[in-house]
Design an enzyme around this catalytic site. Structure first.
Site, mmCIF file in Angstrom:
data_model
loop_
_atom_site.group_PDB
_atom_site.id
_atom_site.type_symbol
_atom_site.label_atom_id
_atom_site.label_comp_id
_atom_site.label_asym_id
_atom_site.label_seq_id
_atom_site.Cartn_x
_atom_site.Cartn_y
_atom_site.Cartn_z
ATOM 1 N N ASN A 181 0.910 -1.128 0.043
ATOM 2 C CA ASN A 181 0.020 0.044 0.127
ATOM 3 C C ASN A 181 1.089 1.313 0.053
ATOM 4 O O ASN A 181 1.811 1.546 0.915
ATOM 5 C CB ASN A 181 -0.805 -0.008 1.185
ATOM 6 C CG ASN A 181 -1.751 1.110 1.305
ATOM 7 O OD1 ASN A 181 -1.494 2.147 0.548
ATOM 8 N ND2 ASN A 181 -2.922 0.962 2.091
ATOM 9 N N VAL A 182 0.801 2.069 -1.031
ATOM 10 C CA VAL A 182 1.743 3.101 -1.253
ATOM 11 C C VAL A 182 1.612 4.173 -0.204
ATOM 12 O O VAL A 182 2.566 5.133 0.088
ATOM 13 C CB VAL A 182 1.659 3.693 -2.589
ATOM 14 C CG1 VAL A 182 2.132 2.766 -3.726
ATOM 15 C CG2 VAL A 182 0.403 4.338 -2.822
ATOM 16 N N SER A 206 -2.964 14.940 -13.270
ATOM 17 C CA SER A 206 -4.201 14.842 -14.046
ATOM 18 C C SER A 206 -4.654 16.033 -14.403
ATOM 19 O O SER A 206 -4.029 17.200 -13.903
ATOM 20 C CB SER A 206 -5.308 14.150 -13.208
ATOM 21 O OG SER A 206 -6.701 14.505 -13.837
ATOM 22 N N TYR A 246 -9.279 14.970 -5.124
ATOM 23 C CA TYR A 246 -8.454 14.531 -6.289
ATOM 24 C C TYR A 246 -7.527 15.896 -6.925
ATOM 25 O O TYR A 246 -6.379 15.528 -7.095
ATOM 26 C CB TYR A 246 -9.237 14.067 -7.374
ATOM 27 C CG TYR A 246 -8.722 13.209 -8.562
ATOM 28 C CD1 TYR A 246 -8.121 11.890 -8.208
ATOM 29 C CD2 TYR A 246 -8.768 13.691 -9.664
ATOM 30 C CE1 TYR A 246 -7.354 11.152 -9.226
ATOM 31 C CE2 TYR A 246 -7.921 13.013 -10.977
ATOM 32 C CZ TYR A 246 -7.431 11.642 -10.618
ATOM 33 O OH TYR A 246 -6.972 11.065 -11.612
ATOM 34 N N LYS A 286 -3.861 16.030 -7.148
ATOM 35 C CA LYS A 286 -3.083 16.087 -8.336
ATOM 36 C C LYS A 286 -2.268 17.471 -8.733
ATOM 37 O O LYS A 286 -1.265 17.509 -9.278
ATOM 38 C CB LYS A 286 -4.225 15.843 -9.513
ATOM 39 C CG LYS A 286 -4.546 14.408 -9.532
ATOM 40 C CD LYS A 286 -3.569 13.229 -9.704
ATOM 41 C CE LYS A 286 -3.936 11.716 -9.677
ATOM 42 N NZ LYS A 286 -2.932 10.855 -9.852
HETATM 43 P P1 NAD Z 1 -6.962 2.180 -12.198
HETATM 44 O O1 NAD Z 1 -7.939 2.515 -11.101
HETATM 45 O O2 NAD Z 1 -7.356 1.387 -13.544
HETATM 46 O O3 NAD Z 1 -5.591 1.581 -11.504
HETATM 47 C C1 NAD Z 1 -5.011 2.303 -10.626
HETATM 48 C C2 NAD Z 1 -4.269 1.229 -9.904
HETATM 49 O O4 NAD Z 1 -3.452 1.674 -8.692
HETATM 50 C C3 NAD Z 1 -4.950 -0.075 -9.356
HETATM 51 O O5 NAD Z 1 -4.678 -1.312 -9.829
HETATM 52 C C4 NAD Z 1 -5.137 0.026 -8.018
HETATM 53 O O6 NAD Z 1 -5.135 -1.375 -7.207
HETATM 54 C C5 NAD Z 1 -3.881 0.736 -7.739
HETATM 55 N N1 NAD Z 1 -3.751 1.144 -6.380
HETATM 56 C C6 NAD Z 1 -4.820 2.053 -5.615
HETATM 57 N N2 NAD Z 1 -4.513 2.286 -4.412
HETATM 58 C C7 NAD Z 1 -3.220 1.955 -4.316
HETATM 59 C C8 NAD Z 1 -2.432 1.898 -2.999
HETATM 60 N N3 NAD Z 1 -2.788 2.369 -1.885
HETATM 61 N N4 NAD Z 1 -1.117 1.155 -3.131
HETATM 62 C C9 NAD Z 1 -0.822 0.632 -4.101
HETATM 63 N N5 NAD Z 1 -1.474 0.398 -5.517
HETATM 64 C C10 NAD Z 1 -2.905 1.252 -5.255
HETATM 65 O O7 NAD Z 1 -6.715 3.815 -12.556
HETATM 66 P P2 NAD Z 1 -5.883 4.255 -13.912
HETATM 67 O O8 NAD Z 1 -6.975 5.013 -15.004
HETATM 68 O O9 NAD Z 1 -4.903 3.227 -14.549
HETATM 69 O O10 NAD Z 1 -4.997 5.312 -13.299
HETATM 70 C C11 NAD Z 1 -3.498 5.571 -13.125
HETATM 71 C C12 NAD Z 1 -3.276 6.807 -12.804
HETATM 72 O O11 NAD Z 1 -3.506 7.932 -13.474
HETATM 73 C C13 NAD Z 1 -3.853 7.354 -11.266
HETATM 74 O O12 NAD Z 1 -2.971 7.997 -10.726
HETATM 75 C C14 NAD Z 1 -5.113 8.289 -11.925
HETATM 76 O O13 NAD Z 1 -5.133 9.185 -10.829
HETATM 77 C C15 NAD Z 1 -4.134 8.823 -13.286
HETATM 78 N N6 NAD Z 1 -5.131 9.410 -14.372
HETATM 79 C C16 NAD Z 1 -6.303 8.518 -14.831
HETATM 80 C C17 NAD Z 1 -7.036 8.987 -15.763
HETATM 81 C C18 NAD Z 1 -7.709 8.331 -16.743
HETATM 82 O O14 NAD Z 1 -8.555 9.023 -17.149
HETATM 83 N N7 NAD Z 1 -7.801 6.822 -16.334
HETATM 84 C C19 NAD Z 1 -6.821 10.447 -16.103
HETATM 85 C C20 NAD Z 1 -5.774 11.250 -15.198
HETATM 86 C C21 NAD Z 1 -5.185 10.771 -14.303
#
Ligand code: NAD
Length: 253
Positions: free
Chosen positions: A62-63, A151, A163, A167
């Site tokens: 857990n980060v 983001s 959020y 970010k």
């Molecule tokens: P996702 O939910 O598909 O994947 C996120 C992963 O992080 C999951 O596998 C989850 O288990 C893991 N995770 C969550 N909490 C954790 C913790 N405490 N310790 C370790 N692992 C943990 O999300 P995504 O869409 O792949 O997004 C990845 C990153 O990109 C995130 O930071 C998100 O905020 C950012 N982001 C995504 C989007 C989008 O449109 N998908 C847009 C802007 C930013």
């Protein structure tokens, strides 16, 4: 940075953008350490990297927990002989409006728990992993690169007090690290994705997704590989540091 044989740590590597980054870098010959909360998802990511001929290992962590992060980075440095790059990608959403006003009554809508859980993972988690990765890069005498996933919501967005604050904080942290760690040969960049098709956006209501897509000038959501490609571009360009790259189809919030 030469990607072949570089040790790259990716948080949230079990699905979505993290998995896409892992597979993209696996094809380039990087050695991958994937961190996430779910063993099943991590095993699947590692298996897919191995199918591409890459060395990949997974670590449950857990980060947001200091002790877990410290111990996992020590283990990674031991297993791989050092760390060359970190992609701080793990993140969560707990959206909600700040307050509700009805019939002259005001109530809280975003709870402290909702605020804190997002700050813990999306901001503190980035700090903890970045601090440990930088320490391991220095201890093994390597230059390195940290990429933090921000983001477009960092500009502020309705329903995303927690959020957006996290970010935006990630961008401030990235520029601070770029300035502070440059003397050790460590670069730091941020990527601000727009709406990308992953499990995270898949959890949004279809009407909301459709409305959002209409506002994107390129008229489509981004693909995870388009973020992975940006990660690769940053890692390979040794003069990039202290900046945010927006990959959002020209969408501005
Ligand atoms: P996702 O939910 O598909 O994947 C996120 C992963 O992080 C999951 O596998 C989850 O288990 C893991 N995770 C969550 N909490 C954790 C913790 N405490 N310790 C370790 N692992 C943990 O999300 P995504 O869409 O792949 O997004 C990845 C990153 O990109 C995130 O930071 C998100 O905020 C950012 N982001 C995504 C989007 C989008 O449109 N998908 C847009 C802007 C930013």
């Amino acid at each position: 940075m030469q990607l072949k044989d570089s040790v790259v740590v990716i948080t949230g590597g079990g699905q979505g953008l993290g998995r896409a980054m892992a597979l993209y870098l696996a094809e380039k010959g990087a050695r991958l350490a994937l961190i996430d909360l779910s063993e099943e998802k991590l095993q699947e990511s590692v298996a897919k990297c191995e199918e591409l001929g890459a060395e990949a290992r997974y670590y449950l962590c857990n980060v947001a927990k200091e002790a877990e992060v410290e111990s996992v980075f020590s283990k990674i440095a031991e297993d791989f002989g050092g760390v060359d790059a970190l992609i701080n990608n793990a993140g969560i959403l707990r959206d909600g409006m700040l307050i509700k006003y009805k019939d002259g009554q005001v109530t809280h809508r975003m709870s402290l728990e909702q605020w804190q859980s997002v700050i813990d993972v999306n901001l503190t988690g980035v700090f903890l992993c970045g601090r440990e990765a930088a320490a391991k890069m220095l201890e093994s005498g390597r230059k390195g690169c940290i990429i933090n996933i921000s983001s477009i919501s960092r500009a502020g967005n309705i329903g995303q007090t927690n959020y957006s604050a996290a970010k935006a904080g990630v961008v401030g942290m990235s520029v601070s690290w770029a300035k502070e760690l440059a003397r050790f040969g460590i670069r730091c960049m941020a990527i601000a994705p727009g709406f990308i098709e992953t499990e995270m956006t898949g959890s949004m209501k279809p009407e909301a997704l459709e409305m959002m897509t209409k506002q994107i000038p390129l008229r489509r959501m981004g693909q995870p590989n388009e973020i992975a490609q940006t990660v690769c571009f940053i890692l390979e360009n040794d003069y990039l540091s202290g900046r945010v790259i927006e990959v959002d189809g020209a969408l501005r919030i």
